[in-house]
Enzyme design. Sequence first.
Site, PDB file in Angstrom:
ATOM      1  N   ASN A 143       0.860  -1.179   0.000  1.00  0.00           N
ATOM      2  CA  ASN A 143       0.000   0.000   0.000  1.00  0.00           C
ATOM      3  C   ASN A 143       0.898   1.232   0.000  1.00  0.00           C
ATOM      4  O   ASN A 143       1.457   1.592   1.029  1.00  0.00           O
ATOM      5  CB  ASN A 143      -0.902  -0.030   1.250  1.00  0.00           C
ATOM      6  CG  ASN A 143      -1.755   1.212   1.367  1.00  0.00           C
ATOM      7  OD1 ASN A 143      -1.803   2.037   0.448  1.00  0.00           O
ATOM      8  ND2 ASN A 143      -2.440   1.347   2.502  1.00  0.00           N
ATOM      9  N   GLU A 153      -5.102  -4.875  10.662  1.00  0.00           N
ATOM     10  CA  GLU A 153      -4.090  -3.832  10.840  1.00  0.00           C
ATOM     11  C   GLU A 153      -4.365  -3.085  12.144  1.00  0.00           C
ATOM     12  O   GLU A 153      -5.172  -2.132  12.155  1.00  0.00           O
ATOM     13  CB  GLU A 153      -4.145  -2.838   9.671  1.00  0.00           C
ATOM     14  CG  GLU A 153      -3.841  -3.445   8.325  1.00  0.00           C
ATOM     15  CD  GLU A 153      -3.311  -2.406   7.336  1.00  0.00           C
ATOM     16  OE1 GLU A 153      -2.292  -2.682   6.717  1.00  0.00           O
ATOM     17  OE2 GLU A 153      -3.898  -1.310   7.228  1.00  0.00           O
ATOM     18  N   SER A 166       3.745  -1.945  10.346  1.00  0.00           N
ATOM     19  CA  SER A 166       5.195  -1.955  10.574  1.00  0.00           C
ATOM     20  C   SER A 166       5.876  -3.281  10.227  1.00  0.00           C
ATOM     21  O   SER A 166       6.832  -3.679  10.893  1.00  0.00           O
ATOM     22  CB  SER A 166       5.510  -1.547  12.029  1.00  0.00           C
ATOM     23  OG  SER A 166       5.089  -0.215  12.265  1.00  0.00           O
ATOM     24  N   HIS A 177      -9.439   1.070   5.141  1.00  0.00           N
ATOM     25  CA  HIS A 177      -8.169   1.331   5.822  1.00  0.00           C
ATOM     26  C   HIS A 177      -8.404   2.309   6.971  1.00  0.00           C
ATOM     27  O   HIS A 177      -9.215   3.226   6.865  1.00  0.00           O
ATOM     28  CB  HIS A 177      -7.153   1.899   4.828  1.00  0.00           C
ATOM     29  CG  HIS A 177      -5.765   1.871   5.366  1.00  0.00           C
ATOM     30  ND1 HIS A 177      -5.315   2.803   6.280  1.00  0.00           N
ATOM     31  CD2 HIS A 177      -4.748   1.009   5.172  1.00  0.00           C
ATOM     32  CE1 HIS A 177      -4.066   2.507   6.604  1.00  0.00           C
ATOM     33  NE2 HIS A 177      -3.698   1.414   5.952  1.00  0.00           N
ATOM     34  N   LYS A 188       0.117   4.227  -0.290  1.00  0.00           N
ATOM     35  CA  LYS A 188      -0.532   5.414   0.280  1.00  0.00           C
ATOM     36  C   LYS A 188      -0.289   6.621  -0.633  1.00  0.00           C
ATOM     37  O   LYS A 188      -0.218   6.456  -1.851  1.00  0.00           O
ATOM     38  CB  LYS A 188      -0.053   5.631   1.717  1.00  0.00           C
ATOM     39  CG  LYS A 188      -0.228   4.351   2.559  1.00  0.00           C
ATOM     40  CD  LYS A 188      -0.040   4.530   4.022  1.00  0.00           C
ATOM     41  CE  LYS A 188      -0.218   3.193   4.719  1.00  0.00           C
ATOM     42  NZ  LYS A 188      -0.081   3.275   6.178  1.00  0.00           N
ATOM     43  N   GLY A 222       2.677   2.464  10.762  1.00  0.00           N
ATOM     44  CA  GLY A 222       3.605   3.576  10.596  1.00  0.00           C
ATOM     45  C   GLY A 222       4.325   3.979  11.875  1.00  0.00           C
ATOM     46  O   GLY A 222       4.954   5.029  11.931  1.00  0.00           O
ATOM     47  N   GLU A 278      -6.788   4.744   7.963  1.00  0.00           N
ATOM     48  CA  GLU A 278      -6.574   6.157   7.615  1.00  0.00           C
ATOM     49  C   GLU A 278      -7.815   6.745   6.949  1.00  0.00           C
ATOM     50  O   GLU A 278      -8.144   7.911   7.148  1.00  0.00           O
ATOM     51  CB  GLU A 278      -5.334   6.281   6.714  1.00  0.00           C
ATOM     52  CG  GLU A 278      -4.058   6.043   7.509  1.00  0.00           C
ATOM     53  CD  GLU A 278      -2.915   5.431   6.709  1.00  0.00           C
ATOM     54  OE1 GLU A 278      -2.965   5.426   5.470  1.00  0.00           O
ATOM     55  OE2 GLU A 278      -1.970   4.948   7.361  1.00  0.00           O
TER      56      GLU A 278
HETATM   57  P1  13P Z   1       3.185   0.497   7.672  1.00  0.00           P
HETATM   58  O1  13P Z   1       3.714  -0.781   7.092  1.00  0.00           O
HETATM   59  O2  13P Z   1       3.887   1.724   7.162  1.00  0.00           O
HETATM   60  O3  13P Z   1       3.084   0.437   9.158  1.00  0.00           O
HETATM   61  O4  13P Z   1       1.672   0.658   7.127  1.00  0.00           O
HETATM   62  C1  13P Z   1       0.820  -0.431   7.208  1.00  0.00           C
HETATM   63  C2  13P Z   1      -0.409  -0.117   6.456  1.00  0.00           C
HETATM   64  O5  13P Z   1      -1.166   0.768   6.830  1.00  0.00           O
HETATM   65  C3  13P Z   1      -0.677  -0.864   5.228  1.00  0.00           C
HETATM   66  O6  13P Z   1      -1.960  -0.626   4.748  1.00  0.00           O
END
Ligand code: 13P
Length: 252
Positions: A9, A169, A215, A97, A11, A175, A99
Amino acid sequence: MRQKIVAGNWKMNKSFLEAEELLDQIAEEQDSYEGDVQVIVCPPALYLELASDYAEEYPLFVGAQNVSQFVKGAYTGEISAAMLASMDGVTHCIVGHSERRKYFGETDKIIAEKIKILLSFEITPIYCCGETLEQRKKGVHLETVSDQIEEALFHLSNEEIENIVIAYEPVWAIGTGENAMPEQAQEMHDYIRRLLLDKYGNEEANNISILYGGSVNPENAKNIFAMPDVDGGLIGGASLNAADFLAIRDAF
Ligand code: 13P
Protein backbone atom coordinates in the site's frame (compact mmCIF):
# COMPACT_ATOMS: atom_id res chain seq x y z
CA MET A 1 -4.94 -23.98 0.23
CA ARG A 2 -5.10 -20.33 1.12
CA GLN A 3 -3.35 -17.89 -1.18
CA LYS A 4 -0.23 -16.30 0.29
CA ILE A 5 -0.23 -12.59 -0.47
CA VAL A 6 2.15 -9.68 -0.03
CA ALA A 7 0.48 -6.39 -0.94
CA GLY A 8 2.13 -2.99 -0.98
CA ASN A 9 0.00 0.00 0.00
CA TRP A 10 1.94 2.97 -1.30
CA LYS A 11 -0.53 5.41 0.28
CA MET A 12 0.00 9.03 -0.93
CA ASN A 13 3.63 8.66 -1.95
CA LYS A 14 5.78 8.80 -5.10
CA SER A 15 5.90 11.11 -8.12
CA PHE A 16 5.09 9.59 -11.50
CA LEU A 17 8.77 9.00 -12.29
CA GLU A 18 9.41 7.49 -8.87
CA ALA A 19 6.39 5.23 -9.31
CA GLU A 20 7.72 4.09 -12.66
CA GLU A 21 11.13 3.38 -11.17
CA LEU A 22 9.65 1.34 -8.31
CA LEU A 23 7.42 -0.63 -10.67
CA ASP A 24 10.41 -1.30 -12.94
CA GLN A 25 12.39 -2.72 -10.04
CA ILE A 26 9.54 -4.85 -8.71
CA ALA A 27 8.59 -6.13 -12.17
CA GLU A 28 12.15 -7.11 -12.98
CA GLU A 29 12.40 -9.20 -9.81
CA GLN A 30 8.96 -10.69 -10.27
CA ASP A 31 9.89 -11.80 -13.78
CA SER A 32 12.15 -14.55 -12.48
CA TYR A 33 10.16 -15.29 -9.30
CA GLU A 34 9.15 -18.90 -8.92
CA GLY A 35 7.55 -18.86 -5.49
CA ASP A 36 3.88 -19.09 -4.58
CA VAL A 37 3.32 -15.67 -3.02
CA GLN A 38 0.95 -13.38 -4.89
CA VAL A 39 2.42 -9.88 -5.12
CA ILE A 40 0.04 -6.94 -5.32
CA VAL A 41 0.96 -3.28 -5.69
CA CYS A 42 -1.53 -0.60 -4.66
CA PRO A 43 -0.27 2.73 -6.02
CA PRO A 44 -2.17 6.02 -5.95
CA ALA A 45 -5.08 6.01 -8.40
CA LEU A 46 -3.25 8.23 -10.90
CA TYR A 47 -0.69 5.48 -11.48
CA LEU A 48 -3.09 2.54 -11.78
CA GLU A 49 -2.92 2.55 -15.54
CA LEU A 50 0.85 2.54 -15.47
CA ALA A 51 0.85 -0.33 -12.97
CA SER A 52 -1.71 -2.21 -15.07
CA ASP A 53 0.66 -2.08 -18.04
CA TYR A 54 3.31 -3.81 -15.92
CA ALA A 55 0.76 -6.37 -14.74
CA GLU A 56 0.08 -7.32 -18.33
CA GLU A 57 3.70 -8.28 -18.84
CA TYR A 58 4.85 -9.47 -15.43
CA PRO A 59 3.47 -11.69 -12.65
CA LEU A 60 2.13 -8.81 -10.65
CA PHE A 61 -1.33 -7.82 -9.44
CA VAL A 62 -2.64 -4.29 -9.08
CA GLY A 63 -4.95 -2.90 -6.44
CA ALA A 64 -6.54 0.50 -5.92
CA GLN A 65 -6.41 2.16 -2.51
CA ASN A 66 -10.02 3.30 -2.49
CA VAL A 67 -13.27 3.31 -4.45
CA SER A 68 -16.47 5.35 -4.32
CA GLN A 69 -19.49 3.84 -2.61
CA PHE A 70 -21.60 5.32 -5.41
CA VAL A 71 -22.12 3.70 -8.77
CA LYS A 72 -21.70 6.77 -11.05
CA GLY A 73 -22.61 10.39 -11.53
CA ALA A 74 -22.10 13.76 -9.85
CA TYR A 75 -19.52 12.84 -7.20
CA THR A 76 -16.60 15.18 -7.91
CA GLY A 77 -13.21 13.66 -7.24
CA GLU A 78 -14.45 10.12 -6.84
CA ILE A 79 -13.46 6.99 -8.76
CA SER A 80 -16.03 4.27 -9.36
CA ALA A 81 -15.68 0.50 -9.28
CA ALA A 82 -16.71 0.46 -12.95
CA MET A 83 -13.76 2.72 -13.79
CA LEU A 84 -11.37 0.48 -11.88
CA ALA A 85 -12.79 -2.57 -13.62
CA SER A 86 -12.42 -0.90 -17.00
CA MET A 87 -8.66 -0.95 -16.54
CA ASP A 88 -7.94 -4.60 -17.16
CA GLY A 89 -5.08 -4.97 -14.74
CA VAL A 90 -6.86 -3.75 -11.61
CA THR A 91 -7.88 -6.85 -9.69
CA HIS A 92 -7.97 -5.68 -6.06
CA CYS A 93 -9.01 -2.67 -4.00
CA ILE A 94 -8.20 -1.80 -0.40
CA VAL A 95 -11.27 -0.77 1.59
CA GLY A 96 -11.75 0.34 5.15
CA HIS A 97 -8.17 1.33 5.82
CA SER A 98 -7.91 2.98 9.24
CA GLU A 99 -6.57 6.16 7.62
CA ARG A 100 -9.76 6.42 5.59
CA ARG A 101 -11.83 5.73 8.68
CA LYS A 102 -9.93 8.38 10.64
CA TYR A 103 -9.46 11.19 8.11
CA PHE A 104 -12.39 10.66 5.75
CA GLY A 105 -15.09 9.49 8.12
CA GLU A 106 -15.55 6.07 6.59
CA THR A 107 -17.83 3.80 8.55
CA ASP A 108 -18.37 0.09 8.20
CA LYS A 109 -21.75 0.85 6.65
CA ILE A 110 -20.07 2.82 3.85
CA ILE A 111 -17.39 0.18 3.57
CA ALA A 112 -20.07 -2.51 3.22
CA GLU A 113 -21.50 -0.61 0.24
CA LYS A 114 -18.06 -0.30 -1.35
CA ILE A 115 -17.46 -4.02 -0.94
CA LYS A 116 -20.77 -4.88 -2.56
CA ILE A 117 -20.04 -2.68 -5.58
CA LEU A 118 -16.50 -4.00 -5.97
CA LEU A 119 -17.71 -7.58 -5.93
CA SER A 120 -20.29 -6.81 -8.58
CA PHE A 121 -17.38 -5.74 -10.81
CA GLU A 122 -15.30 -8.77 -9.86
CA ILE A 123 -12.67 -6.74 -8.05
CA THR A 124 -11.37 -8.38 -4.89
CA PRO A 125 -11.76 -6.13 -1.84
CA ILE A 126 -8.91 -6.15 0.68
CA TYR A 127 -10.93 -5.33 3.77
CA CYS A 128 -8.95 -3.69 6.60
CA CYS A 129 -9.96 -3.91 10.23
CA GLY A 130 -8.18 -3.36 13.51
CA GLU A 131 -8.35 -1.73 16.90
CA THR A 132 -6.83 1.50 18.23
CA LEU A 133 -4.29 1.55 21.04
CA GLU A 134 -6.99 2.76 23.40
CA GLN A 135 -9.24 -0.15 22.52
CA ARG A 136 -6.40 -2.63 23.01
CA LYS A 137 -5.51 -1.10 26.37
CA LYS A 138 -9.13 -1.41 27.45
CA GLY A 139 -9.07 -5.06 26.39
CA VAL A 140 -11.87 -4.61 23.84
CA HIS A 141 -9.78 -5.37 20.75
CA LEU A 142 -11.49 -8.66 19.94
CA GLU A 143 -15.00 -7.26 20.12
CA THR A 144 -13.95 -4.14 18.18
CA VAL A 145 -12.76 -6.26 15.28
CA SER A 146 -15.73 -8.59 15.54
CA ASP A 147 -18.11 -5.59 15.29
CA GLN A 148 -16.21 -4.26 12.26
CA ILE A 149 -16.31 -7.61 10.48
CA GLU A 150 -19.96 -8.20 11.26
CA GLU A 151 -21.01 -4.81 9.96
CA ALA A 152 -18.81 -4.67 6.87
CA LEU A 153 -18.81 -8.30 5.73
CA PHE A 154 -21.62 -10.36 7.17
CA HIS A 155 -24.15 -9.11 4.64
CA LEU A 156 -22.25 -11.16 2.05
CA SER A 157 -23.32 -14.57 0.82
CA ASN A 158 -21.09 -17.66 1.02
CA GLU A 159 -20.14 -17.23 -2.64
CA GLU A 160 -19.27 -13.57 -2.10
CA ILE A 161 -17.20 -13.96 1.05
CA GLU A 162 -14.82 -16.31 -0.76
CA ASN A 163 -13.74 -13.39 -2.90
CA ILE A 164 -12.64 -11.23 0.00
CA VAL A 165 -9.17 -10.73 1.45
CA ILE A 166 -9.04 -9.51 5.04
CA ALA A 167 -6.19 -7.44 6.45
CA TYR A 168 -5.86 -7.11 10.21
CA GLU A 169 -4.09 -3.83 10.84
CA PRO A 170 -3.92 -2.75 14.48
CA VAL A 171 -3.98 1.05 14.28
CA TRP A 172 -1.26 1.37 16.92
CA ALA A 173 1.14 -0.59 14.70
CA ILE A 174 0.65 1.39 11.49
CA GLY A 175 3.60 3.58 10.60
CA THR A 176 4.83 3.51 14.18
CA GLY A 177 7.66 1.00 13.84
CA GLU A 178 5.93 -0.99 16.58
CA ASN A 179 4.63 -4.17 14.98
CA ALA A 180 2.27 -6.53 16.75
CA MET A 181 4.00 -9.49 18.34
CA PRO A 182 3.53 -12.53 16.09
CA GLU A 183 1.42 -14.11 18.86
CA GLN A 184 -0.85 -11.05 19.02
CA ALA A 185 -1.36 -11.24 15.26
CA GLN A 186 -2.03 -14.97 15.48
CA GLU A 187 -4.58 -14.50 18.27
CA MET A 188 -6.55 -12.00 16.20
CA HIS A 189 -6.26 -13.92 12.93
CA ASP A 190 -7.44 -17.10 14.62
CA TYR A 191 -10.31 -15.15 16.18
CA ILE A 192 -11.32 -13.67 12.79
CA ARG A 193 -11.20 -17.12 11.20
CA ARG A 194 -13.45 -18.49 13.92
CA LEU A 195 -15.95 -15.68 13.32
CA LEU A 196 -15.95 -16.62 9.64
CA LEU A 197 -16.34 -20.27 10.49
CA ASP A 198 -19.38 -19.64 12.70
CA LYS A 199 -21.04 -17.54 10.03
CA TYR A 200 -19.99 -19.25 6.79
CA GLY A 201 -18.67 -22.70 7.67
CA ASN A 202 -15.37 -24.45 7.54
CA GLU A 203 -14.58 -24.36 3.85
CA GLU A 204 -15.05 -20.61 3.42
CA ALA A 205 -13.24 -19.80 6.68
CA ASN A 206 -10.25 -21.86 5.66
CA ASN A 207 -10.03 -20.43 2.17
CA ILE A 208 -9.98 -16.74 3.07
CA SER A 209 -6.54 -15.13 3.21
CA ILE A 210 -6.01 -12.97 6.29
CA LEU A 211 -3.09 -10.57 6.01
CA TYR A 212 -1.34 -8.74 8.80
CA GLY A 213 -0.43 -5.05 8.39
CA GLY A 214 1.45 -2.67 10.64
CA SER A 215 5.19 -1.95 10.57
CA VAL A 216 6.09 -5.14 8.71
CA ASN A 217 9.70 -5.02 7.52
CA PRO A 218 12.26 -7.51 6.17
CA GLU A 219 13.48 -8.21 9.71
CA ASN A 220 10.19 -9.04 11.43
CA ALA A 221 8.25 -10.54 8.49
CA LYS A 222 9.54 -14.10 8.89
CA ASN A 223 8.28 -14.50 12.45
CA ILE A 224 4.93 -12.92 11.66
CA PHE A 225 4.39 -15.04 8.52
CA ALA A 226 5.32 -18.17 10.46
CA MET A 227 2.02 -17.93 12.38
CA PRO A 228 -0.49 -20.50 11.11
CA ASP A 229 -3.32 -18.05 10.47
CA VAL A 230 -1.23 -15.26 8.94
CA ASP A 231 -1.45 -15.62 5.17
CA GLY A 232 0.60 -12.61 4.22
CA GLY A 233 1.06 -8.91 4.75
CA LEU A 234 -0.28 -5.52 3.79
CA ILE A 235 2.83 -3.42 3.74
CA GLY A 236 3.00 0.37 3.96
CA GLY A 237 6.37 2.09 4.40
CA ALA A 238 8.51 -0.90 3.43
CA SER A 239 6.62 -1.32 0.14
CA LEU A 240 8.09 1.95 -1.13
CA ASN A 241 11.45 0.30 -1.58
CA ALA A 242 11.62 -2.63 -4.00
CA ALA A 243 14.39 -4.50 -2.17
CA ASP A 244 12.58 -4.31 1.17
CA PHE A 245 9.20 -5.18 -0.34
CA LEU A 246 10.57 -8.24 -2.13
CA ALA A 247 12.58 -9.30 0.91
CA ILE A 248 9.23 -9.40 2.73
CA ARG A 249 7.81 -11.53 -0.10
CA ASP A 250 10.74 -13.88 0.41
CA ALA A 251 10.19 -14.08 4.16
CA PHE A 252 7.57 -16.80 3.59
P1 13P B 1 3.18 0.50 7.67
O1 13P B 1 3.71 -0.78 7.09
O2 13P B 1 3.89 1.72 7.16
O3 13P B 1 3.08 0.44 9.16
O4 13P B 1 1.67 0.66 7.13
C1 13P B 1 0.82 -0.43 7.21
C2 13P B 1 -0.41 -0.12 6.46
O5 13P B 1 -1.17 0.77 6.83
C3 13P B 1 -0.68 -0.86 5.23
O6 13P B 1 -1.96 -0.63 4.75
